[in-house]
Design a protein around this motif. Structure first.
Motif, PDB file in Angstrom:
ATOM      1  N   LEU A   1       0.951  -1.058  -0.085  1.00  0.00           N
ATOM      2  CA  LEU A   1      -0.023   0.013   0.077  1.00  0.00           C
ATOM      3  C   LEU A   1       0.848   1.348  -0.047  1.00  0.00           C
ATOM      4  CD1 LEU A   1      -2.955   1.267   0.338  1.00  0.00           C
ATOM      5  CD2 LEU A   1      -2.492   1.085   2.952  1.00  0.00           C
ATOM      6  N   GLY A   2       1.881   1.355   0.878  1.00  0.00           N
ATOM      7  CA  GLY A   2       3.026   2.426   1.063  1.00  0.00           C
ATOM      8  C   GLY A   2       3.805   2.587  -0.173  1.00  0.00           C
TER       9      GLY A   2
ATOM     10  N   ILE B   1     -12.566   1.188  -7.280  1.00  0.00           N
ATOM     11  CA  ILE B   1     -12.482   0.040  -8.039  1.00  0.00           C
ATOM     12  C   ILE B   1     -11.624  -1.069  -6.836  1.00  0.00           C
ATOM     13  CG2 ILE B   1     -11.143  -1.498  -9.821  1.00  0.00           C
ATOM     14  CD1 ILE B   1     -11.629   1.244 -11.656  1.00  0.00           C
ATOM     15  N   GLY B   2     -10.640  -0.347  -6.340  1.00  0.00           N
ATOM     16  CA  GLY B   2      -9.960  -1.247  -5.132  1.00  0.00           C
ATOM     17  C   GLY B   2     -10.920  -2.004  -4.315  1.00  0.00           C
ATOM     18  N   TYR B   3     -11.785  -1.036  -3.782  1.00  0.00           N
ATOM     19  CA  TYR B   3     -12.775  -1.472  -2.363  1.00  0.00           C
ATOM     20  C   TYR B   3     -13.870  -2.044  -3.074  1.00  0.00           C
ATOM     21  CZ  TYR B   3     -10.792   1.347   1.210  1.00  0.00           C
ATOM     22  OH  TYR B   3      -9.671   1.711   2.158  1.00  0.00           O
TER      23      TYR B   3
ATOM     24  N   GLY C   1     -12.343  -5.571  -3.791  1.00  0.00           N
ATOM     25  CA  GLY C   1     -12.071  -6.028  -2.245  1.00  0.00           C
ATOM     26  C   GLY C   1     -13.179  -6.812  -1.694  1.00  0.00           C
ATOM     27  N   LEU C   2     -14.488  -6.341  -1.985  1.00  0.00           N
ATOM     28  CA  LEU C   2     -15.584  -7.054  -1.358  1.00  0.00           C
ATOM     29  C   LEU C   2     -15.719  -8.248  -1.745  1.00  0.00           C
ATOM     30  CD1 LEU C   2     -18.222  -4.248  -2.256  1.00  0.00           C
ATOM     31  CD2 LEU C   2     -17.364  -4.917   0.113  1.00  0.00           C
TER      32      LEU C   2
ATOM     33  N   LEU D   1      -2.769  -8.742  -1.061  1.00  0.00           N
ATOM     34  CA  LEU D   1      -1.784  -7.954  -1.769  1.00  0.00           C
ATOM     35  C   LEU D   1      -2.436  -7.296  -2.897  1.00  0.00           C
ATOM     36  CD1 LEU D   1       1.351  -7.977  -1.788  1.00  0.00           C
ATOM     37  CD2 LEU D   1       1.591  -9.576  -3.366  1.00  0.00           C
ATOM     38  N   VAL D   2      -3.227  -7.748  -3.796  1.00  0.00           N
ATOM     39  CA  VAL D   2      -3.856  -7.149  -5.008  1.00  0.00           C
ATOM     40  C   VAL D   2      -4.490  -5.923  -4.425  1.00  0.00           C
ATOM     41  CG1 VAL D   2      -5.613  -7.409  -6.604  1.00  0.00           C
ATOM     42  CG2 VAL D   2      -3.991  -9.416  -6.310  1.00  0.00           C
TER      43      VAL D   2
END
Length: 578
Positions: free
Chosen positions: A318-319, A351-353, A356-357, A367-368
């Motif tokens: 993430l960082g 899109i990421g969240y 993530g669902l 990781l993705v």
């Protein structure tokens, strides 16, 4: 009226300035997540009740929120490098206090001092604006802005490794060592900015803002312990509203306020700050959810059974992704502008969240999610200082970016309170221990998605690439930057500053003032007395020149197009019409 006494000496900074300032930002950001790996053990480690132990985290949050706008304004007045070093020094002292004690009160004191270092982020952005040429400024500020997330992301696995294999006090010794290294590098590499805001520090404004922020953030962070409908929580929210309204009225009447609310009300600044809150909310959700999901035992049916260190390593991208996004942002912003990159970043976060669902059943899926969210948050965070810097005078850079950093902190605080409440209310009790559920994790991701949707809506209200007011700053190639500077000179004031005998005056302060008496630009005259000032918008202006050891102020009024305007310091105030 706030003025600046020097212009940005573009191109005078060494190449090491940007990485050194970014390193300082990463170091202070580490303070925010330093204790995450040992949060659940704090009551036992400090021999305190759980509700009391949470003050170790709350104190850092509150002091950081108070420090960011105050240190930014002090930097504008007395030197950004000086205040950056002071911020880091206070952090080092706080880290050593915490390293040497297990007493709750002393630990809270040390953590409070560590929180004051958050003012280093806007100070670093201000130094970059004052020293770097325009073609390098976009990517540099992007990296500095992203350092908040980079430091937080990298601290998780490092702190987990230390906490798992050593005494937890070693975390603070490590933080103190990083702080000392950052101070030494800053002293060796970073020059002081010559840009100053004239006036005095608004001490009543600082007290008022600090009181209002503490009264607002305290019930947010402690509401779950006190009860959201309790008299204490509601009373503090009401008190914060009263104090902040009174503070705002006072600031509008002060000649040199801590925060220029009129500037803050500009659409470019207002909507950027509001969008920053939403970005802060979305950033903190993943930091709260993924480490817990990864460390829950597989016997729950959904936990991934990873160790503390492995969980930290899986979240670390993430960082890292935020760090590597900075040069990508520079290219995108050069072509499309920071507003578009902010919108793009928010879309990637959504899109990421959303993905993530359905990506919570394996460790590699975390990781993705981390990479996707890191890219989106990196783009969003990188856009924020460019939007702010492009909308405020140089003399207000520190304070304006301090306020923007504060908005992000408010977002993370709200996120922590809301997600903590959701996870607690949806938890299952097993053997007397509350365990978060998959339902709670998914609701948390939906809340983050909703915050991003609000942020997108706010971003759409931002002025476009060429607003009618002050032009927005954007990253550019050297050729584009040179062309842009030339265009600004052609449509601005130019001329020479002359002494009584007609000789040119070098390093005279030349200030552009609009019809409302506000500073619209400033620069220093060159060795041959020449100067050039860009005009942010069509209209009437006053150009004022002043030099040490020379006569009274010389001024001219009304933008004269390409007509040179010489400022004779021997004249009491000559007016030149277009």
């Amino acid at each position: 009226m706030t003025q600046t006494t020097a212009a940005r000496p573009a191109g005078t900074a060494s190449r090491a300035v940007v990485p050194v300032l970014a390193f300082a930002g990463i170091v202070v950001a580490v303070m925010q997540t330093l204790l995450v790996p040992v949060i659940k053990d704090l009551p036992q480690l400090l021999d305190a009740a759980p509700s009391d132990a949470t003050w170790v985290l709350t104190s850092t949050l509150l002091s950081g929120a108070v420090a960011t706008p105050i240190m930014g304004r002090l930097g504008d007045l007395y030197g950004k490098r000086r205040l950056l070093i002071i911020s880091l020094a206070v952090m080092v002292v706080g880290a050593l206090v915490s390293a040497l004690t297990s007493d709750l009160l002393l630990m809270i004191t040390g953590r409070t001092l560590q929180g004051f270092a958050m003012g280093a982020i806007p100070l670093g952005i201000g130094l970059m604006r004052d020293m770097l040429p325009r073609e390098k400024l976009g990517s540099a500020m992007a990296l500095m802005s992203s350092s908040i997330g980079v430091g937080g992301g990298l601290a998780l696995p490092a702190a987990a490794l230390v906490a798992q294999h050593s005494d937890w006090h070693a975390l603070f010794y490590g933080a103190a060592g990083l702080g000392v290294l950052s101070i030494v590098l800053t002293l060796l590499v970073v020059p002081e900015s010559p840009t100053r805001a004239e006036g005095s520090f608004d001490l009543p404004g600082a007290f008022g803002l600090s009181a209002g922020l503490v009264l607002f953030l305290l019930p947010i962070t402690k509401g779950s312990d006190w009860g959201w409908a309790s008299g204490t929580t509601l009373g503090l929210f009401a008190a914060s509203a009263v104090v902040l309204v009174l503070w705002g009225v006072m600031e509008l009447r002060v000649k040199a306020p801590l925060v220029d609310l009129r500037t803050t009300a500009r659409p470019a600044v207002l909507f950027t700050n509001l969008a920053s809150i939403m970005v802060g909310v979305s950033f903190y959700v993943v930091s709260l959810v993924l480490p817990q999901l990864l460390q829950l035992p597989t016997s729950t049916g959904y936990g991934l059974g990873q160790s503390m260190v492995v969980a930290g390593l899986l979240v670390a991208p993430l960082g890292l992704t935020m760090m590597f996004t900075a040069p990508v942002y520079a290219r995108l912003s050069a072509k499309y502008g920071p507003k578009v990159t902010l919108i793009l970043g928010l879309l990637i976060i959504a899109i990421g969240y959303g993905a993530g669902l359905g990506l919570m059943s394996a460790a590699w899926q975390s990781l993705v999610i981390s990479v996707l969210l890191g890219a989106g948050i990196g783009l969003a965070y990188s856009s924020l200082p460019a939007l702010i810097v492009g909308a405020v005078p140089a003399s207000e850079t520190g304070a304006a970016n301090g306020l923007n950093t504060l908005m992000r902190s408010i977002g993370t605080s709200v996120s922590s309170a809301v997600i903590g409440m959701v996870l607690a209310n949806t938890a299952n009790t097993v053997g007397g221990v509350e365990i978060p559920t998959m339902h709670g994790f998914r609701v948390s991701f939906l809340i983050a998605t909703g915050a991003v949707a609000v942020g997108l809506l706010l971003a759409l209200f931002l002025p476009g690439r060429r607003p009618s007011g002050r032009p927005q700053l954007r990253a550019s190639s050297e050729e584009d930057a040179a062309l842009e500077r030339a265009e600004q000179v052609l449509r601005g004031f130019r001329g020479r500053v002359l002494a009584a005998d007609g000789s040119p005056v070098a390093r005279a302060n030349v200030t552009l003032i609009d019809r409302r008496g506000r500073q619209a630009g400033a620069t220093l005259s060159a060795a041959d007395g020449s100067y050039a000032l860009a005009v942010p918008a069509q209209g009437s202006y006053v150009v004022a020149a002043r030099a040490t050891g020379h006569g009274p102020l010389a001024s001219s009024a009304t933008h004269a197009g390409d007509r040179p305007v010489d400022l004779d310091l021997s004249l009491p105030g000559e007016t030149v019409s277009a």
